[in-house]
Write an enzyme that holds these catalytic residues in place. Structure first.
Site, mmCIF file in Angstrom:
data_model
loop_
_atom_site.group_PDB
_atom_site.id
_atom_site.type_symbol
_atom_site.label_atom_id
_atom_site.label_comp_id
_atom_site.label_asym_id
_atom_site.label_seq_id
_atom_site.Cartn_x
_atom_site.Cartn_y
_atom_site.Cartn_z
ATOM 1 N N HIS A 34 3.677 9.911 -3.146
ATOM 2 C CA HIS A 34 4.059 8.498 -3.229
ATOM 3 C C HIS A 34 5.563 8.338 -3.442
ATOM 4 C CE1 HIS A 34 4.229 4.691 -5.753
ATOM 5 N NE2 HIS A 34 3.760 4.275 -4.598
ATOM 6 N N ARG A 35 6.236 7.752 -2.484
ATOM 7 C CA ARG A 35 7.715 7.655 -2.456
ATOM 8 C C ARG A 35 8.324 9.071 -2.486
ATOM 9 N NH1 ARG A 35 8.346 2.956 -7.156
ATOM 10 N NH2 ARG A 35 6.481 1.814 -6.573
ATOM 11 N N GLU A 61 4.803 9.169 1.473
ATOM 12 C CA GLU A 61 4.776 7.705 1.585
ATOM 13 C C GLU A 61 6.199 7.228 1.386
ATOM 14 O OE1 GLU A 61 4.288 3.508 0.016
ATOM 15 O OE2 GLU A 61 5.214 5.201 -0.997
ATOM 16 N N ASP A 63 9.039 3.554 1.775
ATOM 17 C CA ASP A 63 9.126 2.088 1.838
ATOM 18 C C ASP A 63 10.327 1.680 2.683
ATOM 19 O OD1 ASP A 63 7.095 1.460 -0.386
ATOM 20 O OD2 ASP A 63 8.463 2.854 -1.362
ATOM 21 N N HIS A 76 12.417 1.150 -2.198
ATOM 22 C CA HIS A 76 11.224 0.409 -2.627
ATOM 23 C C HIS A 76 11.513 -1.010 -3.107
ATOM 24 C CE1 HIS A 76 8.162 -0.969 -5.498
ATOM 25 N NE2 HIS A 76 7.315 -0.397 -4.668
ATOM 26 N N GLU A 135 5.404 2.269 4.628
ATOM 27 C CA GLU A 135 5.116 0.896 4.192
ATOM 28 C C GLU A 135 6.245 -0.055 4.582
ATOM 29 O OE1 GLU A 135 4.252 0.268 0.002
ATOM 30 O OE2 GLU A 135 4.281 -1.911 0.302
ATOM 31 N N LYS A 137 7.945 -3.064 3.492
ATOM 32 C CA LYS A 137 8.022 -3.759 2.203
ATOM 33 C C LYS A 137 8.402 -5.195 2.468
ATOM 34 C CE LYS A 137 7.165 -2.404 -1.845
ATOM 35 N NZ LYS A 137 5.777 -1.993 -1.956
ATOM 36 N N ASP A 258 2.341 10.298 -7.744
ATOM 37 C CA ASP A 258 3.742 10.660 -7.982
ATOM 38 C C ASP A 258 3.819 12.141 -8.377
ATOM 39 O OD1 ASP A 258 4.193 7.958 -7.656
ATOM 40 O OD2 ASP A 258 4.574 7.557 -9.779
HETATM 41 O O1 G3P Z 1 0.908 3.551 -0.893
HETATM 42 C C1 G3P Z 1 0.707 2.388 -1.608
HETATM 43 C C2 G3P Z 1 1.773 1.993 -2.538
HETATM 44 O O2 G3P Z 1 2.991 2.531 -2.135
HETATM 45 C C3 G3P Z 1 1.906 0.511 -2.727
HETATM 46 O O3 G3P Z 1 2.630 0.186 -3.859
HETATM 47 O O4 G3P Z 1 4.592 -0.711 -5.006
HETATM 48 O O5 G3P Z 1 4.337 1.701 -4.840
HETATM 49 O O6 G3P Z 1 4.938 0.407 -2.844
HETATM 50 P P1 G3P Z 1 4.181 0.428 -4.126
HETATM 51 CA CA CA Z 2 5.002 1.961 -1.123
#
Ligand code: G3P
Ligand code: CA
Length: 264
Positions: A34-35, A61, A63, A76, A135, A137, A258
């Site tokens: 994640h990120r 992942e 953003d 993000h 993603e 955003k 994470d």
């Molecule tokens: O993969 C889903 C997640 O990234 C959505 O929430 O706020 O971390 O971008 P956020």
């Molecule tokens: Ca995200």
């Protein structure tokens, strides 16, 4: 197109098991950094993405947002303040200005010099090395981002990537419908942070392959809705062992974290 893609995916899975090819990970679900490996490095940077590759995640992942002059940048928050040494809204700065900022030292001095990346840079470095869960955003405050992302993906010949090696997701469903019309066949995910009703799943399945829910919303009823409409789910975001134990009772396509070490 959706039916054809599903048939190919099932056949690939069957052939893989028939000839004994192991998946990249040993886990019964796809692992999503994640990120990037953001529990160990500053999020959405080369350091975080490199570590995710090193740790053999299935996906990173990331953003996407737009700069003032229309560059697609990887960050993000809508504001720069938390993850860079800049201040104010990302969209109020040109790419050249954003590029000057430090996106690493807020996390640790060890990462001083990490920069805000462009989408193009990420594709150049990571396509075909690791899956990309991308993603958009707040597309509503980044007008035109769908067309710009589509054009960069076409430049990178996204159709030559492996099955589901690139997935576009957003909380904004209108933007995801637009992506399917811009790039038919591109796997789409809808992000959801509220309890889903059966008719929501039915509606989303008209254009998406993934319905990616916050992990606390996963239950048997939700999984039954997803199965009824042939939707997969990548759940987000697991951060502790306890959360992972809670979620393991459910069969999901992928889990975002994470902390990739939780999956070892
Ligand atoms: O993969 C889903 C997640 O990234 C959505 O929430 O706020 O971390 O971008 P956020
Ligand atoms: Ca995200």
């Amino acid at each position: 197109m959706k039916l054809l893609k599903r048939a190919v995916s099932h056949t690939t899975a069957y052939l893989r098991s028939a000839i004994g090819i192991k998946k990249q990970t040993e886990t019964p679900f796809k692992t999503i950094a994640h990120r990037g490996a953001s529990g160990y490095c500053p999020e959405n940077t080369l350091a975080a993405f490199d570590m995710a590759v090193e740790m053999k995640a299935d996906y990173i992942e990331l953003d996407l947002q737009l700069s003032k002059d229309g560059e697609i940048v990887v960050i993000h928050d809508l504001k720069l303040d938390r993850t860079t040494n800049g201040k104010g809204r990302v969209i109020d700065y040109t790419y050249e200005e954003l590029r000057q900022l430090d996106a690493g030292s807020w996390y640790s001095n060890k990462y001083t010099g990490e920069r805000i990346l462009t989408f193009d840079e990420v594709l150049n470095k990571y396509k075909n090395k690791i899956g990309l869960l991308i993603e958009l955003k707040k597309p509503s405050v980044n007008p035109g981002i769908e067309e710009m992302v589509a054009s960069v993906l076409e430049k990178h010949n996204w159709q030559s990537f492996g099955e589901n090696q690139i997935i576009i997701q957003s909380f904004e469903q209108a933007a995801m419908k637009k992506m399917t019309s811009l790039l038919p066949g591109l796997p789409i995910g809808v992000l959801v942070n509220y309890p889903i009703k059966k008719k929501d799943a039915e509606e989303i399945a008209q254009y998406a392959e993934y319905l990616n829910v916050k992990w606390t919303l996963v239950n048997k009823k939700l999984l039954a809705y997803l199965a009824a409409y042939n939707l997969k789910t990548f759940i987000w975001t697991i951060r502790t062992k306890k959360e992972l134990e809670q979620i393991r009772q459910y069969s999901v396509e992928g889990i975002a974290t994470d902390y990739l070490k939780l999956f070892k």
